[in-house]
Design an enzyme around this catalytic site. Structure first.
Site, PDB file in Angstrom:
ATOM      1  N   LYS A   1       2.149  -3.357   7.381  1.00 11.45           N
ATOM      2  CA  LYS A   1       2.413  -3.514   5.915  1.00 11.45           C
ATOM      3  C   LYS A   1       3.957  -3.241   5.472  1.00 11.45           C
ATOM      4  O   LYS A   1       4.560  -3.904   4.735  1.00 11.45           O
ATOM      5  CB  LYS A   1       1.346  -2.815   4.995  1.00 11.45           C
ATOM      6  CG  LYS A   1       0.052  -2.805   5.212  1.00 11.45           C
ATOM      7  CD  LYS A   1      -0.316  -4.367   4.705  1.00 11.45           C
ATOM      8  CE  LYS A   1      -0.057  -4.244   3.096  1.00 11.45           C
ATOM      9  NZ  LYS A   1      -0.759  -5.810   2.727  1.00 11.45           N
TER      10      LYS A   1
ATOM     11  N   THR B   1       0.989  -1.202   0.104  1.00  9.29           N
ATOM     12  CA  THR B   1       0.099   0.074   0.056  1.00  9.29           C
ATOM     13  C   THR B   1       0.810   1.560  -0.034  1.00  9.29           C
ATOM     14  O   THR B   1       1.994   1.310   0.563  1.00  9.29           O
ATOM     15  CB  THR B   1      -0.812  -0.177   1.150  1.00  9.29           C
ATOM     16  OG1 THR B   1      -1.566   1.269   1.240  1.00  9.29           O
ATOM     17  CG2 THR B   1      -0.328  -0.374   2.413  1.00  9.29           C
ATOM     18  N   ASP B   2       0.282   2.412  -0.539  1.00  4.65           N
ATOM     19  CA  ASP B   2       0.908   3.471  -0.365  1.00  4.65           C
ATOM     20  C   ASP B   2       1.216   4.280   0.855  1.00  4.65           C
ATOM     21  O   ASP B   2       1.971   4.968   1.366  1.00  4.65           O
ATOM     22  CB  ASP B   2       0.280   4.723  -1.458  1.00  4.65           C
ATOM     23  CG  ASP B   2      -1.231   5.013  -1.054  1.00  4.65           C
ATOM     24  OD1 ASP B   2      -1.571   4.262   0.025  1.00  4.65           O
ATOM     25  OD2 ASP B   2      -1.812   5.800  -1.223  1.00  4.65           O
ATOM     26  N   GLU B   3       0.407   3.424   1.820  1.00  6.17           N
ATOM     27  CA  GLU B   3       0.442   4.097   3.143  1.00  6.17           C
ATOM     28  C   GLU B   3       1.715   3.730   3.892  1.00  6.17           C
ATOM     29  O   GLU B   3       2.099   4.441   5.132  1.00  6.17           O
ATOM     30  CB  GLU B   3      -0.711   3.400   4.098  1.00  6.17           C
ATOM     31  CG  GLU B   3      -2.115   3.666   3.732  1.00  6.17           C
ATOM     32  CD  GLU B   3      -3.080   3.585   4.682  1.00  6.17           C
ATOM     33  OE1 GLU B   3      -2.894   3.587   5.804  1.00  6.17           O
ATOM     34  OE2 GLU B   3      -4.288   3.705   4.220  1.00  6.17           O
TER      35      GLU B   3
ATOM     36  N   TYR C   1      -1.572  -0.459  11.162  1.00  2.19           N
ATOM     37  CA  TYR C   1      -1.738  -0.822   9.977  1.00  2.19           C
ATOM     38  C   TYR C   1      -0.626  -0.816   8.909  1.00  2.19           C
ATOM     39  O   TYR C   1      -0.075  -1.875   8.514  1.00  2.19           O
ATOM     40  CB  TYR C   1      -3.126  -0.420   9.378  1.00  2.19           C
ATOM     41  CG  TYR C   1      -3.089  -0.843   7.825  1.00  2.19           C
ATOM     42  CD1 TYR C   1      -3.300  -2.048   7.519  1.00  2.19           C
ATOM     43  CD2 TYR C   1      -3.027   0.145   6.881  1.00  2.19           C
ATOM     44  CE1 TYR C   1      -3.298  -2.663   5.939  1.00  2.19           C
ATOM     45  CE2 TYR C   1      -3.151  -0.238   5.382  1.00  2.19           C
ATOM     46  CZ  TYR C   1      -3.184  -1.475   5.099  1.00  2.19           C
ATOM     47  OH  TYR C   1      -3.268  -1.656   3.724  1.00  2.19           O
TER      48      TYR C   1
END
Ligand code: NAD
Ligand code: TDX
Length: 342
Positions: free
Chosen positions: A157, A125-127, A153
């Protein structure tokens, strides 16, 4: 080609299963999913009788079950979507995020090492890049942007991504990673912004916008994400990270107003509630690498994608009404009851 798709009963994983079975009629797709609250077997009903499809209900954290599956299937590839995916839940209870997102990833890669694999693909994810400031619209996340996470979260990741790259360097595992921006489309679990707002608006319930609603997300239609992963697993370079996003930045409040307009509901339903802790301000992907190397470009424009998505939720009320009438009620009451209106 035999591909294990983990998390295939969830939002993006199920869309990927449909995409692959449809596009490659000679591939075998094995879905490994333990059906958490976010997994829904009814989603996979249209492919359950497909002879090229198999569903296996096991957890990616269960080493014995994963090894047994590899012995049975001898997969050529693994595409790992399985994860705990909701930021708000990770703020309430990080532990399961560490188990599934980090340990589960390690178990899958250990199986790939033990039995051999042509490709292990990690759906990230870009997060993992943290956030960008609102006053610097010239900045975007590239694959070189440092990892700098905000929530349990995104940290889990990022931890998984680092392990994936370590397994490549240390053991020579043939890996790729994709880091995508926010997806929307059919089968999106109603705890997430877009489906939550559609479901609440259709039920004339308040639309809870965190803070002022000025946070920016870069929205991509789920089918475009699936096509990007399809390209990466076939043509992407081993050991590489690919960012995926469609230059479609919108503030949350804009999104909610679009949904109100499309459904003919009054904006007076919007309520501003207490902000998310550690709330990332802006995500924005620079997709130059995947475009230049693999020719990927998003195909669905947001104006069309959001209309298709809303129509899907209108046509498939049973799917989401079943979800929100069950255990989800307790979640909603717990998460939103103590968010004061501001
Ligand atoms: P989701 O929550 O809708 O689905 C997750 C699926 O994984 C569910 O079917 C669940 O049952 C399954 N699962 C969870 N724990 C498992 C375990 N231990 N073993 C086996 N299966 C398990 O998630 P999603 O939105 O479809 O996201 C899929 C992946 O894409 C995730 O890895 C997420 O981090 C990533 N991602 C999501 C987005 C987004 O906008 N939704 C954007 C970028 C990346
Ligand atoms: O009720 C809400 N009100 C609200 O204002 C909800 C559920 C969300 N929001 C805001 C928070 C975010 O700024 O909307 C934005 C989007 O929230 P989510 O749908 O929870 O997505 P986000 O936190 O951006 O994370 C998503 O994109 C990246 C996915 O859930 C992740 O799995 C993915 O990695």
């Amino acid at each position: 080609m035999n591909i294990i798709v983990t998390g295939g009963a969830g939002f993006i994983g199920s869309n990927f299963v449909f995409h692959m079975l449809n596009k490659y009629p000679d591939y075998r797709i094995v879905c490994l999913d333990c059906l958490t609250y976010a997994g829904n077997l009814s989603t996979l009903e249209p492919v359950m009788d497909n002879p090229n499809f198999r569903f296996v209900k096991e957890s990616i954290t269960d080493r014995e079950a994963v090894y047994k599956l590899f012995e049975e299937e001898h997969p050529d590839m693994v595409v790992n979507f399985a994860a705990e995916s909701h930021v708000d839940r990770s703020i309430e209870n990080p532990e399961v995020f560490l188990d599934t997102n980090i340990k589960g990833t390690a178990v899958l890669m250990d199986a790939c090492r033990k039995y051999g694999i042509k490709r292990y693909h990690q759906v990230s994810t870009d997060e993992v890049y943290g956030d960008l400031p609102l006053d610097r619209p010239d900045l975007f996340f590239t694959e070189e942007t440092p990892i700098h996470t905000s929530s349990p979260y995104s940290s889990s990741k990022a931890g998984a991504d680092l392990l994936v790259l370590a397994y490549h360097r240390t053991y020579g595992l043939p890996v790729t990673i994709s880091r995508c921006s926010n997806n929307y489309g059919p089968y999106h679990f109603p705890e997430k912004l877009i489906p939550l707002m559609i479901a609440n608006a259709l039920n004339d319930k308040p639309l809870p916008v965190y803070g002022e609603g000025l946070n920016v997300r870069d929205w991509l239609y789920v089918e475009d994400h699936c096509k990007a992963i399809d390209l990466i697993i076939h043509n992407g370079r081993v050991g590489e990270v690919y960012n995926v996003g469609g230059h479609n930045e919108k503030t949350n409040i804009e999104i909610v107003k679009i949904i109100c307009k499309e459904l003919g509901k009054p904006e007076s339903l919007i309520t501003h509630v207490e902000d998310r802790k550690g709330h990332d301000m802006r995500y924005a992907i620079d997709p130059t690498k995947i475009h230049n190397e693999l020719g990927w470009l998003p195909e669905t424009k947001f104006e069309d994608g959001i209309k298709k998505t809303i129509q899907w939720y209108l046509d498939n009320k049973e799917w989401w009404e079943t979800i929100i009438s069950g255990e989800y009620q307790n979640y909603y009451e717990k998460m939103y009851a103590n968010r004061e209106e501001i």
